[in-house]
Design a protein around this motif. Structure first.
Motif, PDB file in Angstrom:
ATOM      1  N   ALA A 244       0.534  -1.414  -0.302  1.00  0.00           N
ATOM      2  CA  ALA A 244      -0.075  -0.242  -0.139  1.00  0.00           C
ATOM      3  C   ALA A 244       0.786   0.958  -0.109  1.00  0.00           C
ATOM      4  CB  ALA A 244      -0.824   0.414   0.932  1.00  0.00           C
ATOM      5  N   ARG A 248       0.666   4.370  -2.280  1.00  0.00           N
ATOM      6  CA  ARG A 248       0.617   5.695  -2.493  1.00  0.00           C
ATOM      7  C   ARG A 248       1.781   6.285  -2.937  1.00  0.00           C
ATOM      8  NH1 ARG A 248      -0.989   3.403   2.790  1.00  0.00           N
ATOM      9  NH2 ARG A 248       1.535   3.839   2.962  1.00  0.00           N
ATOM     10  N   ARG A 249       3.212   6.074  -3.180  1.00  0.00           N
ATOM     11  CA  ARG A 249       4.262   6.599  -3.534  1.00  0.00           C
ATOM     12  C   ARG A 249       4.067   6.955  -4.707  1.00  0.00           C
ATOM     13  NH1 ARG A 249       9.480   7.087  -0.714  1.00  0.00           N
ATOM     14  NH2 ARG A 249       8.672   9.451  -1.361  1.00  0.00           N
ATOM     15  N   ALA A 251       1.120   7.690  -6.936  1.00  0.00           N
ATOM     16  CA  ALA A 251      -0.109   7.533  -7.047  1.00  0.00           C
ATOM     17  C   ALA A 251      -1.095   7.660  -8.341  1.00  0.00           C
ATOM     18  CB  ALA A 251      -0.192   8.979  -6.153  1.00  0.00           C
TER      19      ALA A 251
END
Length: 399
Positions: A244, A248-249, A251
């Motif tokens: 996750a 997220r990094r 995106a």
């Protein structure tokens, strides 16, 4: 007969041991880990790497384990367009004499280890990380972390980017984080949709990031790496990263890179490091090879190839050397290799900045530079690197 001590039992250390043993010398390899294994994921091997492996007698064994790719592709992650493709099939192989291949690290390490184990003159000592050494005009003695001592006619530091041999030899501090974080994983190929499979090294370049993927382990796995230009300043090596957090990094990576990233599960994180090139990595009876001598970023995909070249050149220069000539031969090795390896170090930095991570006007300038390049022009541009013969001639850059 020379007795060489080699600190480090990775790819560079085993290649060095093999090169020296095949020219009649005795070698003791001192490995820090409790077993001779090599962790990690994918490695790219250009023809210059295979030239060296052929000289070491393990070229066929590595090719049998490798995936011979058809092309190297650079894609624009923002638009989905192909920016440039370097064919590495028939004409490329004919020109450079060997294929361009990708392997899992173990598929390069294992043939080198097997070859070393088959030679009585190579002594492999695990659990023996070199902590320090001392030398005089005639001998060098290495002391391991557990207090054992080993003496020989020379010591080769092949102990990686955080080399303890380099720390004593040059005293130039730790390697430099370059501000890029890389996340790596292997994905079983049966989990990869067919539309994402291709017999190529494919790199998706975005503004301040890129994703690269290619098949390894005989095509049974997809090697996947994602790099973020995030200014990371603290060295990190192989730390687990949650899926996750990786997603997220990255995106907004675009459809194809996004689909690739979602395949990854067991991610690990590194902060990429290198050093400025240095002219001198040899003193007396002690020298360095591979990442200990000239650590480079992954962007030119030449770290392993340059370590293999080091090994062959060092073996050639010590082939007929009496023990009294070792310091002079090591200086010749250093002189033969420093120009070429320094050039590759600088190229690796430039590729990361100019090809893989530009945005806006810089990205448009990159596209304009690449657009006119056809197959012949691309082959010409890589000829100095991929096609250079391995030789111990300082005037030729040692390459």
């Amino acid at each position: 007969m020379i007795h060489a001590l080699v600190a480090g039992g990775g790819i560079g250390g085993l290649a060095t041991a093999l090169a020296l043993a095949r020219t009649g010398h005795r070698v003791t390899v001192l490995e820090r880990q409790d077993a001779f294994t090599d962790i990690g994921a994918g490695i790219q091997i250009a023809p210059n790497g295979f030239h060296a492996l052929n000289r070491l007698g393990v070229g066929r064994a590595v090719r049998d384990r490798a995936v011979l790719v058809d092309e190297l592709r650079l894609m624009d992650a923002t638009t989905g367009r192909e920016l440039v493709a370097l064919p590495v099939g028939g004409r490329y192989r004919q020109r450079f004499g060997d294929p361009y291949a990708v392997v899992h690290r173990r598929d390069l390490h294992t043939p080198l280890l097997t070859a070393c184990r088959a030679i009585d003159a190579v002594d492999l000592v695990a659990g023996a990380g070199v902590r320090r050494y001392r030398q005089d005009a005639h001998r060098v003695t290495a002391t391991t972390a557990d207090g054992r001592t080993f003496s020989g006619d020379l010591l080769v530091g092949a102990d990686g980017i955080r080399s303890t041999v380099r720390a004593q030899l040059l005293g130039d501090g730790p390697p430099r984080p370059c501000g890029h974080t890389i996340y790596r994983t292997l994905v079983p190929m049966e989990r990869v949709p067919r539309w994402l499979r291709r017999n190529a090294v494919t790199l998706w370049a975005g503004p301040g990031w890129h994703v690269v993927h290619y098949p390894v382990a005989g095509g049974s796995c997809l090697n996947l790496a994602a790099v973020l230009d995030d200014g990371a300043a603290e060295a990190v090596s192989g730390r687990p990263a949650e899926r996750a957090a990786v997603l997220r990094r990255f995106a907004d990576p675009g459809p194809v890179p996004g689909a690739l990233l979602r395949l990854g599960e067991d991610w690990r994180r590194w902060v990429l490091c290198d050093r400025d090139p240095v002219d001198v990595w040899t003193r007396g009876r002690v020298t360095l090879t591979g990442d200990a001598a000239h650590p480079m970023l992954q962007y030119a995909a030449q770290g392993a190839c340059q370590a293999l070249e080091d090994a062959v050149v060092l073996g050639d220069l010590l082939a007929d050397a009496p023990t009294t000539d070792v310091p002079q031969r090591l200086e010749r090795y250093n002189a033969a290799r420093r120009e070429r390896t320094g050039r590759v170090q600088r190229l690796s930095r430039e590729m990361g900045a100019r090809l893989y991570h530009p945005a806006g006007e810089d990205a448009r300038a990159r596209d304009a530079l690449l657009r006119p390049l056809d197959e012949d022009a691309l082959h010409h541009r890589v000829a100095w690197l991929h096609g250079a013969p391995v030789r111990a001639d300082a005037r030729g850059g040692g390459g």
